[in-house]
Design an enzyme around this catalytic site. Structure first.
Site, short mmCIF file in Angstrom:
data_model
loop_
_atom_site.label_atom_id
_atom_site.label_comp_id
_atom_site.label_asym_id
_atom_site.label_seq_id
_atom_site.Cartn_x
_atom_site.Cartn_y
_atom_site.Cartn_z
N LYS A 182 -35.53 30.82 6.09
CA LYS A 182 -34.29 30.83 5.12
C LYS A 182 -34.55 32.12 4.38
O LYS A 182 -33.60 32.93 4.15
CB LYS A 182 -34.04 29.65 4.78
CG LYS A 182 -32.80 29.85 3.66
CD LYS A 182 -32.76 28.55 2.73
CE LYS A 182 -33.82 28.49 1.75
NZ LYS A 182 -32.92 28.50 0.18
N ASN A 183 -35.70 32.30 3.62
CA ASN A 183 -35.80 33.04 2.61
C ASN A 183 -36.06 34.42 3.04
O ASN A 183 -36.06 35.42 2.26
CB ASN A 183 -36.99 32.61 1.84
CG ASN A 183 -36.68 31.36 0.72
OD1 ASN A 183 -35.32 31.27 0.68
ND2 ASN A 183 -37.57 30.71 0.35
N ARG A 236 -28.32 30.51 -4.54
CA ARG A 236 -28.83 31.50 -5.44
C ARG A 236 -29.07 33.00 -4.92
O ARG A 236 -28.76 34.01 -5.38
CB ARG A 236 -30.09 31.16 -6.00
CG ARG A 236 -30.91 32.24 -6.83
CD ARG A 236 -31.74 31.71 -7.65
NE ARG A 236 -32.29 32.67 -8.51
CZ ARG A 236 -31.92 33.42 -9.58
NH1 ARG A 236 -30.99 32.97 -10.05
NH2 ARG A 236 -32.51 34.43 -10.31
N CYS A 259 -30.21 25.44 -6.77
CA CYS A 259 -30.83 24.45 -7.34
C CYS A 259 -30.97 24.27 -8.64
O CYS A 259 -31.08 25.44 -9.49
CB CYS A 259 -32.28 24.22 -6.74
SG CYS A 259 -32.34 24.00 -5.02
N ARG A 309 -33.65 30.89 -14.25
CA ARG A 309 -34.01 31.83 -13.10
C ARG A 309 -33.18 32.87 -13.35
O ARG A 309 -32.33 33.16 -12.95
CB ARG A 309 -33.78 31.14 -11.82
CG ARG A 309 -34.49 29.80 -11.55
CD ARG A 309 -35.10 29.85 -9.91
NE ARG A 309 -33.84 29.34 -9.28
CZ ARG A 309 -33.85 29.14 -7.91
NH1 ARG A 309 -35.08 29.12 -7.28
NH2 ARG A 309 -32.91 28.51 -7.14
N ASP A 357 -42.52 26.27 -4.01
CA ASP A 357 -41.77 25.44 -2.88
C ASP A 357 -42.11 24.53 -2.24
O ASP A 357 -41.57 23.74 -1.35
CB ASP A 357 -40.78 26.57 -1.95
CG ASP A 357 -39.81 27.24 -2.49
OD1 ASP A 357 -39.35 26.95 -3.54
OD2 ASP A 357 -39.22 28.25 -1.94
N ARG A 366 -29.72 22.69 2.94
CA ARG A 366 -29.53 24.04 2.50
C ARG A 366 -30.79 24.97 2.87
O ARG A 366 -30.74 26.10 3.14
CB ARG A 366 -29.71 24.23 0.86
CG ARG A 366 -28.27 23.84 0.29
CD ARG A 366 -28.40 24.03 -1.35
NE ARG A 366 -28.72 25.51 -1.70
CZ ARG A 366 -29.88 25.71 -2.45
NH1 ARG A 366 -30.51 24.67 -2.87
NH2 ARG A 366 -30.31 27.07 -2.54
#
Length: 419
Positions: free
Chosen positions: A22-23, A92, A116, A121, A304, A396
Site C-alpha cells: 500500500k505504501n 494521509r 490515523c 504528523r 508500523d 485501509r
C-alpha cells in the site's frame, strides 16, 4: 459496520501470500499526475486507501481503469488543482498530490490530510522544501495552497527523514528546472520503488535507498509499466502471526531485507526463521521470550509493526520494553490489550510489558490501522472469543486479512455489527 470475530488458540500452518505494498502503490499512483502517457501499475492492493487515491486521481482529471490488481492511468488531461477535504479526509497519503500538481500545473490546493489518529504528523517539511524550490505556500481554511511558475532545483536538508515528505519532494523535483539534492531523506524501500517507477517514465534520479537523493529535472515524463513491491508491513504482520500462534507458517513474498531489524528481534524471542525461494518459514516450539524494541526510521524497527510486536510481548516470558520514537500517539492500542488481560504500563514513549501465560478474548475497538492488526494477532493467541470493532481502519491497509489468516488455520471471520 463490520467487525472481526476470532476464536483464539489455533496454530497457523501452510502458506500465506503477501500482496502489493500500500505504501508504495499510493505514491506511485500519485506520480501518474506528472505527465501524459499510459501508466500500467500491477500488483496493486485493493485496500480502502488505494480506492480513495484512484477516486482522487479521477476527480483531478486522470483516466483511471482498475481491473483486479492492475490499475491503468492516463493523465494527459489533468486540469484540476484541488484535492478536496470530503474525499481525502480519511487518507494521509492525499498530501502526495501536492508535489506533482504543483510542478505539473504550477498550482495546487490540497486539503490538510486525515488518516490515523496517532499523534502529530506535520507537513511542514513538505512545505519548507517546496518553498526552497521557489513555491509560494500558504495554509488557510484547512488547505495547503501552493503556486510556482516553475519550480527550481535546490539543496534541501530535511530536519527529519519523513517518508511522504521525501516522496513529495522527489516528485516535485522531477519536472523542476535544474538539479535538486535532497539530504537526510527517508530510506524506506517504498521510496526506492517510487524512484524505480519514475526512472522508467524518464526521470533522472540517483541515490534511491540512501540518505541523499539527487534529481535532475526534465521537461516531461512518459508512460511506463511497473509492478509494485510486496507489502513489508503485511509480511511482518504475518511473520508475527505465525510467531504468536505457533505452528509452521510460510510467508510467501516476504523480503527479509525490507523489514529492518524485525527478524533479529523475532529470533531473540525464540522464533525460528528460515529464508528460502518461496519466502520465509516461521516456526515456534517454545515459549516466547521478552525483548527490548525501539522504533526507528528504516532500517530500524518499523513503527508500523509496533502494535503487532506489543501483542507478542504480552504473552512472552519476562518483561519487555517498547520505545516508540516516531509517533507520540501510537500507544492507543494499549487499553484494548489491557482489556484482554495484558500487563502494560506506559511511561511517555516507553511501554513496559510484563508477559502473562495467555491473553483472554474480549470485545475491543481498533483506534488506527496498525493497532487493528495488533488486536487481530492478540485475538489469534487469546483464550476464547475476541470481537474487534471499527475494522474500517484495518481495511485501509490490509486486503482480505481475515480470509488469508483463515486459510492457514486461524478461526477468524468478518461479521456485520449488530445495531
Amino acid at each position: 459496520m463490520d467487525q472481526i470475530r476470532i476464536i483464539g488458540g489455533s496454530p497457523l500452518h501452510g502458506v500465506v501470500e503477501v500482496g502489493g505494498a500500500k505504501n508504495a502503490a499510493l505514491p506511485i499512483l500519485a506520480a501518474s499526475l506528472l505527465g501524459g502517457g499510459e501508466c500500467i501499475i500491477d500488483h496493486v492492493p485493493q485496500v480502502r486507501d488505494v480506492i480513495t487515491m484512484t477516486k482522487l486521481l479521477a476527480l483531478l482529471g486522470v483516466e483511471v481503469q482498475a481491473e483486479g490488481e492492475r490499475v491503468m492511468l492516463e493523465a494527459s488531461n489533468v486540469q484540476s488543482i484541488e484535492a478536496p477535504y470530503d474525499l481525502v479526509k480519511t487518507m494521509r497519503a492525499s498530501i502526495l498530490a501536492l508535489g506533482p500538481l504543483l510542478t505539473r500545473l504550477g498550482e495546487a490546493k490540497v486539503s490538510l490530510p486525515g488518516g490515523c489518529a496517532i499523534g502529530t504528523r506535520p507537513v511542514n517539511l513538505h512545505l519548507k522544501g517546496l518553498a526552497m524550490m521557489g513555491a509560494e505556500v500558504r495554509v488557510e481554511h484547512g488547505y495547503i495552497h501552493a503556486k510556482a511558475s516553475r519550480l527550481k532545483g535546490a539543496r534541501i536538508d530535511l530536519d527529519f527523514p519523513t517518508v511522504t515528505g521525501t516522496e513529495n519532494l522527489i516528485m516535485a523535483a522531477c519536472l523542476a528546472k535544474g538539479t535538486t539534492s535532497l539530504h537526510h531523506v527517508a530510506r524506506e524501500p517504498e521510496i526506492a520503488d517510487l524512484c524505480a517507477f519514475l526512472v522508467k517514465r524518464g526521470a533522472k534520479i540517483s541515490g534511491a535507498g540512501t540518505d541523499t537523493i539527487t534529481i535532475e529535472g526534465v521537461s516531461e515524463l512518459q508512460g511506463a509499466k511497473h509492478w509494485v513491491m510486496p507489502d513489508r508491513v503485511e509480511a511482518g504482520t504475518f511473520v508475527m502471526a505465525g510467531a504468536i500462534t505457533g505452528g509452521d507458517l510460510t510467508v510467501k513474498g516476504c523480503v527479509t531485507d525490507h523489514l529492518g531489524n524485525l527478524f533479529t528481534k523475532i529470533q531473540e524471542m525464540g522464533v525460528k526463521l528460515a529464508e528460502h525461494a518461496e519466502g520465509v518459514r516461521v516456526r515456534r516450539t517454545a515459549p516466547l521470550q521478552a525483548v527490548e524494541v525501539k522504533t526507528l526510521p528504516y532500517p530500524g524497527f518499523p513503527t508500523d509493526l509496533q502494535a503487532q510486536m506489543m501483542a507478542l510481548m504480552s504473552v512472552a516470558e519476562g518483561t519487555s520494553v517498547m520505545t516508540e520514537t516516531i509517533f507520540e500517539g501510537r500507544f492507543l492500542h494499549v487499553p484494548e490489550l489491557q482489556r484482554m488481560g495484558a500487563s502494560i504500563e506506559v511511561d511517555g514513549p516507553h511501554a513496559v510489558v510484563k508477559g502473562i501465560s495467555a491473553l483472554t478474548g474480549a470485545p475491543v475497538m481498533a483506534s488506527d490501522l496498525r493497532a487493528s492488526a495488533g488486536l487481530v494477532l492478540a485475538g489469534l493467541a487469546a483464550e476464547g472469543e475476541t470481537t474487534i470493532s471499527r475494522v474500517y481502519h484495518l481495511d485501509r491497509g490490509y486486503e482480505r486479512l481475515e480470509e488469508k489468516l483463515g486459510a492457514v488455520g486461524g478461526q477468524i471471520q468478518r461479521i456485520r455489527e449488530v445495531a
